[in-house]
Design a protein around this motif. Sequence first.
Motif, PDB file in Angstrom:
ATOM      1  N   VAL A 165      40.225  49.177  20.537  1.00 24.71           N
ATOM      2  CA  VAL A 165      40.457  48.017  21.408  1.00 24.71           C
ATOM      3  C   VAL A 165      39.280  47.682  22.323  1.00 24.71           C
ATOM      4  CG1 VAL A 165      42.959  48.267  21.360  1.00 24.71           C
ATOM      5  CG2 VAL A 165      41.691  49.329  23.205  1.00 24.71           C
ATOM      6  N   LEU A 166      38.487  48.677  22.720  1.00 27.95           N
ATOM      7  CA  LEU A 166      37.418  48.391  23.692  1.00 27.95           C
ATOM      8  C   LEU A 166      36.129  47.987  22.974  1.00 27.95           C
ATOM      9  CD1 LEU A 166      38.101  51.245  26.284  1.00 27.95           C
ATOM     10  CD2 LEU A 166      38.762  48.829  26.439  1.00 27.95           C
ATOM     11  N   GLN A 167      36.171  46.859  22.314  1.00 28.19           N
ATOM     12  CA  GLN A 167      34.995  46.348  21.605  1.00 28.19           C
ATOM     13  C   GLN A 167      34.412  45.191  22.415  1.00 28.19           C
ATOM     14  OE1 GLN A 167      35.194  46.042  17.281  1.00 28.19           O
ATOM     15  NE2 GLN A 167      37.361  46.559  17.323  1.00 28.19           N
ATOM     16  N   SER A 168      33.088  45.053  22.354  1.00 28.28           N
ATOM     17  CA  SER A 168      32.459  43.963  23.111  1.00 28.28           C
ATOM     18  C   SER A 168      32.782  42.620  22.448  1.00 28.28           C
ATOM     19  CB  SER A 168      30.946  44.165  23.179  1.00 28.28           C
ATOM     20  OG  SER A 168      30.361  43.707  21.986  1.00 28.28           O
ATOM     21  N   GLY A 169      32.644  41.561  23.207  1.00 25.52           N
ATOM     22  CA  GLY A 169      32.949  40.219  22.711  1.00 25.52           C
ATOM     23  C   GLY A 169      32.120  39.819  21.500  1.00 25.52           C
ATOM     24  N   LEU A 185      38.299  40.090  31.340  1.00 29.77           N
ATOM     25  CA  LEU A 185      37.227  40.049  30.334  1.00 29.77           C
ATOM     26  C   LEU A 185      37.780  39.873  28.922  1.00 29.77           C
ATOM     27  CD1 LEU A 185      34.251  40.429  29.447  1.00 29.77           C
ATOM     28  CD2 LEU A 185      34.688  42.901  29.389  1.00 29.77           C
ATOM     29  N   MET A 186      38.772  40.711  28.558  1.00 29.08           N
ATOM     30  CA  MET A 186      39.107  40.789  27.136  1.00 29.08           C
ATOM     31  C   MET A 186      39.934  39.627  26.629  1.00 29.08           C
ATOM     32  SD  MET A 186      39.217  44.671  25.923  1.00 29.08           S
ATOM     33  CE  MET A 186      39.012  43.987  24.301  1.00 29.08           C
ATOM     34  N   TYR A 187      40.844  39.102  27.468  1.00 27.82           N
ATOM     35  CA  TYR A 187      41.702  38.040  26.917  1.00 27.82           C
ATOM     36  C   TYR A 187      41.524  36.696  27.618  1.00 27.82           C
ATOM     37  CZ  TYR A 187      44.485  40.809  30.241  1.00 27.82           C
ATOM     38  OH  TYR A 187      44.895  41.544  31.321  1.00 27.82           O
ATOM     39  N   GLU A 188      40.547  36.604  28.518  1.00 32.88           N
ATOM     40  CA  GLU A 188      40.215  35.288  29.079  1.00 32.88           C
ATOM     41  C   GLU A 188      38.721  34.994  28.830  1.00 32.88           C
ATOM     42  OE1 GLU A 188      43.540  34.523  32.526  1.00 32.88           O
ATOM     43  OE2 GLU A 188      41.912  35.845  33.113  1.00 32.88           O
ATOM     44  N   ALA A 189      37.841  35.832  29.425  1.00 30.40           N
ATOM     45  CA  ALA A 189      36.407  35.513  29.373  1.00 30.40           C
ATOM     46  C   ALA A 189      35.821  35.600  27.951  1.00 30.40           C
ATOM     47  CB  ALA A 189      35.642  36.432  30.319  1.00 30.40           C
ATOM     48  N   ASN A 190      36.123  36.681  27.220  1.00 26.75           N
ATOM     49  CA  ASN A 190      35.494  36.849  25.900  1.00 26.75           C
ATOM     50  C   ASN A 190      35.823  35.733  24.910  1.00 26.75           C
ATOM     51  OD1 ASN A 190      33.702  38.992  25.964  1.00 26.75           O
ATOM     52  ND2 ASN A 190      35.272  40.531  25.591  1.00 26.75           N
ATOM     53  N   PRO A 191      37.113  35.443  24.696  1.00 28.65           N
ATOM     54  CA  PRO A 191      37.390  34.360  23.734  1.00 28.65           C
ATOM     55  C   PRO A 191      36.791  33.025  24.159  1.00 28.65           C
ATOM     56  CG  PRO A 191      39.445  35.240  24.716  1.00 28.65           C
ATOM     57  CD  PRO A 191      38.341  36.122  25.155  1.00 28.65           C
ATOM     58  N   ILE A 192      36.861  32.734  25.465  1.00 27.27           N
ATOM     59  CA  ILE A 192      36.329  31.451  25.939  1.00 27.27           C
ATOM     60  C   ILE A 192      34.796  31.447  25.824  1.00 27.27           C
ATOM     61  CG2 ILE A 192      36.088  30.021  28.037  1.00 27.27           C
ATOM     62  CD1 ILE A 192      38.899  29.827  26.769  1.00 27.27           C
ATOM     63  N   ILE A 242      28.353  37.193  28.823  1.00 25.39           N
ATOM     64  CA  ILE A 242      29.702  37.774  28.767  1.00 25.39           C
ATOM     65  C   ILE A 242      29.898  38.609  27.495  1.00 25.39           C
ATOM     66  CG2 ILE A 242      32.146  37.167  28.344  1.00 25.39           C
ATOM     67  CD1 ILE A 242      31.559  36.933  31.272  1.00 25.39           C
ATOM     68  N   LEU A 243      29.463  38.066  26.351  1.00 25.25           N
ATOM     69  CA  LEU A 243      29.767  38.714  25.072  1.00 25.25           C
ATOM     70  C   LEU A 243      29.125  40.091  24.935  1.00 25.25           C
ATOM     71  CD1 LEU A 243      29.572  35.715  22.536  1.00 25.25           C
ATOM     72  CD2 LEU A 243      31.566  36.675  23.704  1.00 25.25           C
ATOM     73  N   GLU A 244      28.116  40.386  25.758  1.00 25.68           N
ATOM     74  CA  GLU A 244      27.445  41.685  25.635  1.00 25.68           C
ATOM     75  C   GLU A 244      28.051  42.761  26.525  1.00 25.68           C
ATOM     76  OE1 GLU A 244      23.242  41.107  26.119  1.00 25.68           O
ATOM     77  OE2 GLU A 244      23.131  39.804  24.353  1.00 25.68           O
ATOM     78  N   ILE A 245      29.039  42.399  27.334  1.00 24.17           N
ATOM     79  CA  ILE A 245      29.620  43.404  28.234  1.00 24.17           C
ATOM     80  C   ILE A 245      30.460  44.399  27.416  1.00 24.17           C
ATOM     81  CG2 ILE A 245      31.199  43.774  30.177  1.00 24.17           C
ATOM     82  CD1 ILE A 245      30.492  40.927  31.127  1.00 24.17           C
ATOM     83  N   GLN A 246      30.210  45.685  27.643  1.00 26.97           N
ATOM     84  CA  GLN A 246      31.022  46.715  26.978  1.00 26.97           C
ATOM     85  C   GLN A 246      32.269  46.979  27.828  1.00 26.97           C
ATOM     86  OE1 GLN A 246      30.970  48.391  23.992  1.00 26.97           O
ATOM     87  NE2 GLN A 246      32.902  49.230  24.760  1.00 26.97           N
ATOM     88  N   PRO A 247      33.445  46.624  27.330  1.00 27.62           N
ATOM     89  CA  PRO A 247      34.644  46.855  28.166  1.00 27.62           C
ATOM     90  C   PRO A 247      34.952  48.343  28.322  1.00 27.62           C
ATOM     91  CG  PRO A 247      35.226  45.783  26.081  1.00 27.62           C
ATOM     92  CD  PRO A 247      33.752  45.971  26.057  1.00 27.62           C
ATOM     93  N   THR A 248      35.477  48.691  29.481  1.00 29.90           N
ATOM     94  CA  THR A 248      35.897  50.081  29.701  1.00 29.90           C
ATOM     95  C   THR A 248      37.398  50.153  29.950  1.00 29.90           C
ATOM     96  OG1 THR A 248      35.361  49.808  32.031  1.00 29.90           O
ATOM     97  CG2 THR A 248      33.668  50.817  30.655  1.00 29.90           C
ATOM     98  N   ASP A 249      38.010  48.987  30.142  1.00 31.14           N
ATOM     99  CA  ASP A 249      39.453  48.941  30.409  1.00 31.14           C
ATOM    100  C   ASP A 249      39.976  47.626  29.835  1.00 31.14           C
ATOM    101  OD1 ASP A 249      41.530  50.023  32.908  1.00 31.14           O
ATOM    102  OD2 ASP A 249      41.873  48.057  32.012  1.00 31.14           O
ATOM    103  N   ILE A 250      41.133  47.670  29.184  1.00 29.15           N
ATOM    104  CA  ILE A 250      41.616  46.438  28.546  1.00 29.15           C
ATOM    105  C   ILE A 250      41.920  45.331  29.553  1.00 29.15           C
ATOM    106  CG2 ILE A 250      42.475  47.449  26.395  1.00 29.15           C
ATOM    107  CD1 ILE A 250      45.296  47.442  27.581  1.00 29.15           C
TER     108      ILE A 250
END
Length: 346
Positions: A163-167, A287-294, A312-320
Amino acid sequence: MSQTKPIRPDSQIITVQQHIVQQQEAHSPDSRGTFSWLLSGITLATKMIQSRIRRAGLVDGALGAEGATNVQGEQQQKLDVFANNALIHCLGGRDAVSVLVSEENEEPVTFDRAPGTGKYVVVFDPLDGSSNIDVNVNVGTIFSIYRSPKPADGHKPSLDEEVLQSGLKQVAAGYVVYGSSTMFVYTAGFGVYGFTLDPAVGAYVLSHDNMKMPQQGQYYSTNEANQRSFPPHYGTYLDELRDGKLGKAYSSRYIGSLVADFHRTLLKGGVFLYPPTKSHASGKLRLMYEANPIAFITEQAGGVATDGRNRILEIQPTDIHQRTPLVLGSRTEMEAFERARLAAGA
Ligand code: AHG
Ligand code: MN
Ligand code: MN
């Protein structure tokens, strides 16, 4: 009088389903059946959600607060819960889905699939713009799709690795805006396409082919009530827009539903900003369900999306559920924002 013409005759509509199959045939033939079946779960759920929204004032118990708070500590609205249940029901029944991540669920929802199935992770904000539900103002649904990483050395990837994949790893992303009409907008990495729900046909029909964000717009979109707690260069930048430094005097437009504010920015250009504030030091948007898709859609349409500094797309998420500042829009406005940031040494 200007009039928008349909892009093809009524008898030759292209539905979102046909479009996805055509795109998959052209770009990744191996996954076409699975992927389009998965997408059909999203289109079905959003038709259920839009139907509930359209009748909300008439149906007993559709409006108002559910009484619970979600993981963000925000009050859940009844429609948040309905939308979440609809998406989990429609996607959970498709064996292409291995994990669902929702704003409304603290933990990812996992499924035990047979080997060879369960290839995709779907991340979503079931109902975006909750504060606008009860007042009949546009709301939306946002989603993002990732491929589950392949097992390495026979080991199944951990849930975090899934689940913690970058955009950058998004296979597709999109949103539905429940506005004066219902529109489905998506990208699978080959441009951005918009479909308007034809209620008579019951299908999303291609209405906006290969959408591009204008190079420059005339609106900025931010919650100006927070401006005194923005980092100072945001204020300098907004003053530049107001003072006509970019060659035109800007107007402000802010709905308070990201989907709706973004949809306008996509069509008309301009800039949308949700900076860090006193109450949300890391920004408010997720990040994961607002910023990345947009952000994926923004870039595919020729625009730029950052957290105020980095892509934004290069940010490595650490929390969903992590939050991020978000600044996105047309190239001209985004270049001016970058100049203001650098000039302030921020
Ligand atoms: P959600 O309803 O999914 O929690 O999202 C609300 C978000 C987003 O849609 C919008 O851009 C932002 O909240 C508005 O925040 P403010 O009211 O702080 O301006
Ligand atoms: Mn939201
Ligand atoms: Mn939401």
